[in-house]
Design a protein around this motif. Sequence first.
Motif, short mmCIF file in Angstrom:
data_model
loop_
_atom_site.label_atom_id
_atom_site.label_comp_id
_atom_site.label_asym_id
_atom_site.label_seq_id
_atom_site.Cartn_x
_atom_site.Cartn_y
_atom_site.Cartn_z
N ALA A 96 30.63 112.90 103.04
CA ALA A 96 29.86 111.80 102.47
C ALA A 96 30.26 110.49 103.16
O ALA A 96 31.45 110.22 103.34
CB ALA A 96 30.11 111.70 100.98
N PRO A 97 29.29 109.67 103.56
CA PRO A 97 29.62 108.39 104.20
C PRO A 97 30.23 107.39 103.23
O PRO A 97 30.04 107.49 102.02
CB PRO A 97 28.27 107.90 104.73
CG PRO A 97 27.26 108.56 103.85
CD PRO A 97 27.85 109.89 103.45
N ARG A 98 30.98 106.46 103.77
CA ARG A 98 31.54 105.32 103.04
C ARG A 98 32.55 105.75 101.96
O ARG A 98 32.80 105.02 101.02
CB ARG A 98 30.43 104.46 102.41
CG ARG A 98 29.39 103.98 103.42
CD ARG A 98 28.26 103.21 102.75
NE ARG A 98 27.22 102.89 103.71
CZ ARG A 98 26.20 103.69 104.02
NH1 ARG A 98 26.10 104.87 103.41
NH2 ARG A 98 25.29 103.34 104.91
N ARG A 99 33.11 106.94 102.11
CA ARG A 99 34.08 107.42 101.14
C ARG A 99 35.34 107.89 101.85
O ARG A 99 35.38 108.99 102.42
CB ARG A 99 33.50 108.58 100.33
CG ARG A 99 32.54 108.14 99.23
CD ARG A 99 32.12 109.32 98.39
NE ARG A 99 33.27 110.11 97.93
CZ ARG A 99 33.15 111.33 97.39
NH1 ARG A 99 31.96 111.88 97.24
NH2 ARG A 99 34.23 111.98 97.00
N PRO A 100 36.38 107.06 101.87
CA PRO A 100 37.61 107.45 102.57
C PRO A 100 38.24 108.72 102.01
O PRO A 100 38.85 109.49 102.76
CB PRO A 100 38.52 106.24 102.39
CG PRO A 100 37.93 105.43 101.30
CD PRO A 100 36.47 105.71 101.31
N ASP A 101 38.10 108.97 100.71
CA ASP A 101 38.67 110.19 100.13
C ASP A 101 37.98 111.43 100.69
O ASP A 101 38.64 112.43 101.03
CB ASP A 101 38.58 110.16 98.61
CG ASP A 101 37.14 110.05 98.10
OD1 ASP A 101 36.30 109.40 98.78
OD2 ASP A 101 36.84 110.59 97.02
#
Length: 360
Positions: A301-306
């Motif tokens: 998923a984009p924009r999710r560092p986790d």
Amino acid sequence: MRALTVIAEMGTGGAESVVADLAGHLVATGHEACVASNGGWRADALARIGVATLAIPLRASGPTQFARAVARLRRATAARPVDVVHAHNVRASLAAHLGIRAGRRWRPPLVTTVHGLADGDYTRAARLLAVSDLVVAVSDDVAARLTAGGLDPARLRVIENAVPSPVADPAVRAEVRAELGLAGESRVALCVARLATPKRIDLLLEAWGEVPDATLLLAGDGPDRAALERRATPLGDRVRFLGERRDVGRLLSVADLVVLPSDREGLPMAVLEALAAGVPVVASAVGGLPQLGDDAVELVAPRRPDALAAGVRRVLDDPARRDALVSAGRALVEQRFSSARMQSDYESVYEGVRKGARPS
């Protein structure tokens, strides 16, 4: 055939790689090719194999430099007309139209390749690209966005980017590891990207705190480098800023995976090069990347560092998953992303627009 390509610059980027591939192929098959750009190391390399180059100040922003680029194109093509013009992205297309076609009795056909734009730019691009006889999108995602922005589908074709098959050299891995001071067989991730906001290297650095026992190599430069270097300070030597590199193939030889956390992409050459070299890829599910399939790329998923950290750990820690990605990635490149296929597709486009047809 005499073909003129117009592009902002000829450095390390993916669009520049496509231009170099196509121009080199034209010369090798008996045609004349000229690349007009702000220059760069790829332009120098092309000149050495017989591709003509023309210096135009198209990289710099602002109307003055743009007007100079247009004037330089006009002078050059008045002295020697061309049969087809191939521009890359919108600004180069406008410069090509104004410099080579506007106000002239002989108007060579203009093909534009769109490699990817910011989400809010597609409507304006669709309007401005009315100057082109045919628009090529590098992925179905880019094509859909241009169509939604108002571009007539009859004037649009998808030609995916491609990469040459690499020549493996096992000795290179040890050599590059020694050059970079990488200890033993420590795990290595490589990110090849411009250090600018859409590439989300900030998000990658945030995620890297959750990836133990691995070194991140950042190959690229850009306006955000200083800020990113400060942000990476707590991670110590687990993050290396390598600057702009011309030897991505050598860097791939030491990489256990390639990671790309971008907010947006067309069809990134860095990913295709990794797949061709047998290096697994972890990438944001944006742009044309989902079309590669989650059997060939670990999509997150984009924009999710986790999510990014979890994807990287999944590939590093699971040999079976890694091997499956490598096998599927190589097969995908062989089937869809060979240079020969891309070269043939563009030859068909050039022939079609020269005859006044728009290939379907």
